[in-house]
Design a protein around this motif. Structure first.
Motif, mmCIF file in Angstrom:
data_model
loop_
_atom_site.group_PDB
_atom_site.id
_atom_site.type_symbol
_atom_site.label_atom_id
_atom_site.label_comp_id
_atom_site.label_asym_id
_atom_site.label_seq_id
_atom_site.Cartn_x
_atom_site.Cartn_y
_atom_site.Cartn_z
ATOM 1 N N GLY A 1 0.818 -1.209 0.000
ATOM 2 C CA GLY A 1 0.000 0.000 0.000
ATOM 3 C C GLY A 1 0.852 1.259 0.000
ATOM 4 O O GLY A 1 0.529 2.252 -0.668
ATOM 5 N N THR A 2 1.973 1.226 0.731
ATOM 6 C CA THR A 2 2.871 2.390 0.784
ATOM 7 C C THR A 2 3.464 2.670 -0.586
ATOM 8 O O THR A 2 3.531 3.820 -1.031
ATOM 9 C CB THR A 2 3.992 2.141 1.805
ATOM 10 N N VAL A 3 3.917 1.606 -1.263
ATOM 11 C CA VAL A 3 4.459 1.779 -2.617
ATOM 12 C C VAL A 3 3.354 2.258 -3.567
ATOM 13 O O VAL A 3 3.596 3.084 -4.456
ATOM 14 C CB VAL A 3 5.093 0.465 -3.119
ATOM 15 N N GLY A 4 2.137 1.747 -3.375
ATOM 16 C CA GLY A 4 1.021 2.190 -4.202
ATOM 17 C C GLY A 4 0.823 3.695 -4.132
ATOM 18 O O GLY A 4 0.576 4.356 -5.153
ATOM 19 N N LYS A 5 0.964 4.271 -2.934
ATOM 20 C CA LYS A 5 0.835 5.725 -2.778
ATOM 21 C C LYS A 5 1.963 6.451 -3.505
ATOM 22 O O LYS A 5 1.757 7.518 -4.086
ATOM 23 C CB LYS A 5 0.826 6.089 -1.286
ATOM 24 N N GLN A 6 3.182 5.848 -3.475
ATOM 25 C CA GLN A 6 4.305 6.444 -4.202
ATOM 26 C C GLN A 6 4.045 6.428 -5.713
ATOM 27 O O GLN A 6 4.336 7.404 -6.412
ATOM 28 C CB GLN A 6 5.589 5.669 -3.914
ATOM 29 N N VAL A 7 3.500 5.328 -6.195
ATOM 30 C CA VAL A 7 3.188 5.208 -7.621
ATOM 31 C C VAL A 7 2.145 6.249 -8.020
ATOM 32 O O VAL A 7 2.273 6.913 -9.054
ATOM 33 C CB VAL A 7 2.689 3.787 -7.961
ATOM 34 N N LEU A 8 1.120 6.399 -7.201
ATOM 35 C CA LEU A 8 0.073 7.386 -7.490
ATOM 36 C C LEU A 8 0.664 8.792 -7.565
ATOM 37 O O LEU A 8 0.389 9.545 -8.506
ATOM 38 C CB LEU A 8 -1.015 7.330 -6.417
ATOM 39 N N ALA A 9 1.487 9.141 -6.587
ATOM 40 C CA ALA A 9 2.105 10.471 -6.579
ATOM 41 C C ALA A 9 2.997 10.669 -7.804
ATOM 42 O O ALA A 9 3.028 11.759 -8.393
ATOM 43 C CB ALA A 9 2.912 10.657 -5.292
ATOM 44 N N GLY A 10 3.713 9.603 -8.208
ATOM 45 C CA GLY A 10 4.607 9.727 -9.350
ATOM 46 C C GLY A 10 3.885 9.858 -10.676
ATOM 47 O O GLY A 10 4.330 10.578 -11.576
ATOM 48 N N LEU A 11 2.776 9.154 -10.820
ATOM 49 C CA LEU A 11 2.048 9.151 -12.086
ATOM 50 C C LEU A 11 0.970 10.226 -12.174
ATOM 51 O O LEU A 11 0.463 10.506 -13.267
ATOM 52 C CB LEU A 11 1.396 7.781 -12.312
ATOM 53 N N PHE A 12 0.597 10.807 -11.045
ATOM 54 C CA PHE A 12 -0.562 11.709 -11.026
ATOM 55 C C PHE A 12 -0.441 12.885 -12.001
ATOM 56 O O PHE A 12 -1.411 13.200 -12.692
ATOM 57 C CB PHE A 12 -0.809 12.230 -9.602
ATOM 58 N N PRO A 13 0.716 13.544 -12.092
ATOM 59 C CA PRO A 13 0.783 14.719 -12.975
ATOM 60 C C PRO A 13 0.611 14.396 -14.447
ATOM 61 O O PRO A 13 0.118 15.216 -15.219
ATOM 62 C CB PRO A 13 2.183 15.285 -12.706
ATOM 63 N N THR A 14 1.020 13.189 -14.884
ATOM 64 C CA THR A 14 1.025 12.873 -16.311
ATOM 65 C C THR A 14 0.154 11.692 -16.693
ATOM 66 O O THR A 14 -0.200 11.528 -17.866
ATOM 67 C CB THR A 14 2.464 12.576 -16.775
#
Length: 390
Positions: free
Chosen positions: A332-345
């Motif tokens: 779940g923690t990595v999932g939040k990192q992925v969301l933050a990384g992909l959110f802008p694009t």
């Protein structure tokens, strides 16, 4: 366009649509009104006798709508706190607006606040306005009166202005209720007037005497033709209405098994509700997706200052990300990192995880081998641990 918007709002609030309307001149002198009159509707408004239901503390209550009519906006007075003068901003003067007049059915600041939120939700769903109180695209004047318990006749009312948030509307009404009660208990009379709410000091202050309808000397505007609505146009607009917030909220609870609070949050914004349904279509886990949207997605939307409809990270991509978490491919923690990384694009979560080396190893034998390798490389630390050093 304003006629179309007014009809849509009237239909959404169960109002009767009048076939014939005319425009009137509302005459008064105030610095924000350069013509000395305001174009409005009086004897023949577009819509009358509607209602909406509000839900407060689990109790449903119906609030009546007296009328919905069109009028032009006035200017905006800006008071200088350091000098004894005011400025007049005429930029919005003459812009058409919708005025919704409510029945005196609200009995507390909380009911008034909830009523305003429900009205705002409908206006935003219909794309009539963005519902921003701070910027003035959604405004509220509140008429407040008190009466001894058990009496039917309403007391003398005061009108409150200058409230730029739902919180300040509730605060101002509560302050004004206390002020009027104290006046009556001291043997004084409440004066009918318009008052301003000072949010900083938490008080209401007199602004001007309140006029009655006859003081405005309404008469039909001689420059504007009466308006006769084509019934076929009204019906076409009725059929074009989207599913409205209350109906959608109930459907989300029934169809997706969501708690009432979750359904309320997700349907308060039409774009967010659409985003949720598109995500569920891609991954049938409504509650899990709702949790991600109400926490992680809404936080990212707020930080980026974008709407769900304009979000680059699409619903199907969120569905793919939540699926990776639920299947144990990532934490779940990595999932939040992925969301933050992909959110802008936006982008494919699985490809992002692979590219960044974020995959989670859940195979026990692989993990045990890695642990054994580390322990074998650190014999001194192992001995210190066995000797009791933690």
């Amino acid at each position: 366009k304003v006629v179309e918007y007014t009809i849509k709002m009237a239909l959404a609030t169960h109002c009767g649509i009048n076939a014939y309307e005319n425009f009137a001149r509302k005459n008064y002198f105030y610095p924000d009104l350069p013509k000395g009159y305001q174009i409005s509707q009086y004897a023949h408004p577009l819509a009358e006798h509607g209602w909406i239901d509000i839900l407060l503390d689990g109790e449903k209550k119906r609030i009546g709508i007296t009328r919905i009519h069109m009028e032009e906006d006035a200017g905006k007075l800006v008071h200088d706190e350091r000098n004894p003068w005011s400025y007049v901003d005429f930029n919005r003067t003459g812009v058409p607006l919708i005025e919704i007049v409510s029945e005196p059915d609200m009995r507390s600041p909380e009911e008034a606040g909830e009523y305003l939120r429900r009205l705002r939700d409908i206006l935003v769903y219909l794309e009539i306005c963005d519902g921003n109180m701070e910027e003035g695209s959604f405004r509220c004047d509140a008429n407040v009166s008190i009466r001894p318990r058990g009496l039917e006749k309403f007391g003398t009312r005061a009108e409150l202005k200058n409230m730029n948030s739902f919180r300040n509307v509730q605060r101002a009404i509560a302050v004004e209720i206390r002020r009027q009660i104290e006046l009556v208990e001291d043997g004084e009379a409440v004066v009918q007037e318009t008052r301003l709410f000072d949010a900083g000091k938490g008080v209401t202050l007199p602004m001007r005497g309140k006029e009655e309808a006859h003081d405005y000397r309404y008469f039909p505007d001689p420059d504007l033709l009466p308006l006769t609505l084509d019934p076929a146009w009204v019906e076409a607009l009725r059929s074009s209405l989207p599913e409205l917030p209350e109906a959608r909220r109930e459907r989300f609870a029934d169809q997706y098994g969501l708690p009432g609070q979750d359904a309320g949050v997700l349907t308060a914004d039409r774009g967010l509700a659409d985003y949720f349904e598109a995500a569920v279509a891609a991954y049938a886990e409504p509650k899990k997706l709702a949790n991600w949207i109400m926490t992680e997605v809404m936080r990212e939307l707020s930080t980026a200052g974008v709407t769900a409809a304009a979000c680059a990270f699409r619903p199907e991509q969120l569905a793919a990300l939540v699926k990776l978490v639920e299947e144990g491919a990532i934490s779940g923690t990595v999932g939040k990192q992925v969301l933050a990384g992909l959110f802008p694009t936006g982008g494919d979560p699985a490809a992002y995880v692979q590219d960044k080396g974020l995959a989670q190893i859940s195979d026990a034998s692989s993990l045990e081998a890695a642990v054994a390798e580390v322990l074998a490389a650190c014999p001194q630390e192992c001995e210190r641990y066995r000797a009791g050093e933690k």
